[in-house]
Motif scaffolding. Structure first.
Motif, PDB file in Angstrom:
ATOM      1  N   ASP A 192       0.839  -1.204   0.000  1.00 31.32           N
ATOM      2  CA  ASP A 192       0.000   0.000   0.000  1.00 31.32           C
ATOM      3  C   ASP A 192       0.871   1.249   0.000  1.00 31.32           C
ATOM      4  O   ASP A 192       1.832   1.331   0.745  1.00 31.32           O
ATOM      5  CB  ASP A 192      -0.880   0.026   1.257  1.00 31.32           C
ATOM      6  CG  ASP A 192      -1.926  -1.072   1.185  1.00 31.32           C
ATOM      7  OD1 ASP A 192      -2.229  -1.508   0.056  1.00 31.32           O
ATOM      8  OD2 ASP A 192      -2.408  -1.493   2.253  1.00 31.32           O
ATOM      9  N   VAL A 193       0.523   2.204  -0.828  1.00 24.50           N
ATOM     10  CA  VAL A 193       1.233   3.480  -0.842  1.00 24.50           C
ATOM     11  C   VAL A 193       0.241   4.579  -0.486  1.00 24.50           C
ATOM     12  O   VAL A 193      -0.818   4.674  -1.111  1.00 24.50           O
ATOM     13  CB  VAL A 193       1.842   3.762  -2.234  1.00 24.50           C
ATOM     14  CG1 VAL A 193       2.551   5.116  -2.227  1.00 24.50           C
ATOM     15  CG2 VAL A 193       2.785   2.650  -2.647  1.00 24.50           C
ATOM     16  N   THR A 194       0.532   5.350   0.537  1.00 24.64           N
ATOM     17  CA  THR A 194      -0.359   6.452   0.907  1.00 24.64           C
ATOM     18  C   THR A 194       0.179   7.730   0.277  1.00 24.64           C
ATOM     19  O   THR A 194       1.326   8.118   0.523  1.00 24.64           O
ATOM     20  CB  THR A 194      -0.393   6.617   2.451  1.00 24.64           C
ATOM     21  OG1 THR A 194      -0.680   5.354   3.009  1.00 24.64           O
ATOM     22  CG2 THR A 194      -1.431   7.627   2.879  1.00 24.64           C
ATOM     23  N   LEU A 195      -0.635   8.345  -0.549  1.00 26.01           N
ATOM     24  CA  LEU A 195      -0.165   9.547  -1.250  1.00 26.01           C
ATOM     25  C   LEU A 195      -0.675  10.807  -0.555  1.00 26.01           C
ATOM     26  O   LEU A 195      -1.775  11.267  -0.811  1.00 26.01           O
ATOM     27  CB  LEU A 195      -0.624   9.520  -2.707  1.00 26.01           C
ATOM     28  CG  LEU A 195      -0.023   8.397  -3.549  1.00 26.01           C
ATOM     29  CD1 LEU A 195      -0.564   8.455  -4.962  1.00 26.01           C
ATOM     30  CD2 LEU A 195       1.487   8.467  -3.566  1.00 26.01           C
ATOM     31  N   SER A 196       0.108  11.313   0.366  1.00 25.59           N
ATOM     32  CA  SER A 196      -0.200  12.605   0.967  1.00 25.59           C
ATOM     33  C   SER A 196       1.108  13.192   1.463  1.00 25.59           C
ATOM     34  O   SER A 196       2.091  12.467   1.613  1.00 25.59           O
ATOM     35  CB  SER A 196      -1.180  12.450   2.124  1.00 25.59           C
ATOM     36  OG  SER A 196      -0.551  11.791   3.197  1.00 25.59           O
TER      37      SER A 196
END
Ligand code: 3PY
Ligand code: MG
Length: 200
Positions: A192-196
């Motif tokens: 999972d990659v969280t883009l923020s």
């Protein structure tokens, strides 16, 4: 603290008036050079700094002119072999707070490459002569260092004023590190990659 590009009346005056609380002045090779730096950093009758107003004046209790003459740090760069030989005389000059060694110019003046500097070299011996002269004269000795590891060694040797690398080096290293994390192959990221985050 600020560093001027050369020991020059106009650079010194403008940088002090802009608010520096001390200056690092390059290429001070003789006691006469050091005395000229002190004169340029002090008002008459102790020197020849001209009164042009200073940004710092607003923050000083009392008269900035007399405060400045007694409080500005005057750091001369010892960065030629001539200056190493004159280190005692340079550091004995009244008003000089300490010295800062420039390893690159020192190597150039010795006719050696940076590969010929470092632990146990003639270049290091010259720097340690400057340190010894500073101790004899009761002044601070400093050096521009390449790494935190070097800083630790220099603190152990007795240096008291150490700068680490440069803004350019830090920016380039951080940019390279960020760039190296980019997946140029464009393959799907794993997990999972969280883009923020923050741009600024
Ligand atoms: C030199 O290495 O000559 C420098 O001036 C570093 O500040
Ligand atoms: Mg230099």
């Amino acid at each position: 603290m600020a560093r001027v590009p050369w020991s020059d009346t106009i650079w010194i005056q403008r940088t002090l008036d802009a608010g520096a609380l001390g200056l690092v002045v390059p290429m001070v090779n003789t006691a006469a050079d050091a005395a000229a730096v002190v004169r340029n950093m002090r008002y008459a009758t102790r020197g020849q700094r001209s009164f042009g107003g200073s940004r710092v004046a607003a923050y000083i209790d009392g008269d900035y002119r007399t405060w400045a003459d007694d409080h500005l740090a005057i750091v001369v760069m010892i960065e030629t072999i001539e200056a190493v030989r004159n280190a005692d005389a340079i550091l004995a000059v009244e008003g000089v707070t300490g010295c800062f060694i420039g390893p690159n110019d020192l190597a150039l003046s010795m006719g050696i490459t940076m590969e010929q500097t470092g632990t146990g070299s003639e270049h290091e011996a010259a720097m340690l002569e400057v340190l010894a002269a500073a101790k004899r004269q009761g002044k601070a000795a400093g050096k521009h260092c390449f790494s935190a590891a070097e800083i630790n060694v220099r603190i152990g040797q007795g240096f008291q004023f150490l700068a680490l690398a440069s803004d350019g080096v830090f920016m380039a290293r951080a940019a390279q590190q960020a760039f190296d994390a980019i997946n140029l192959a464009g393959t799907e990221p794993e997990g999972d990659v969280t883009l923020s985050g923050q741009l600024y």
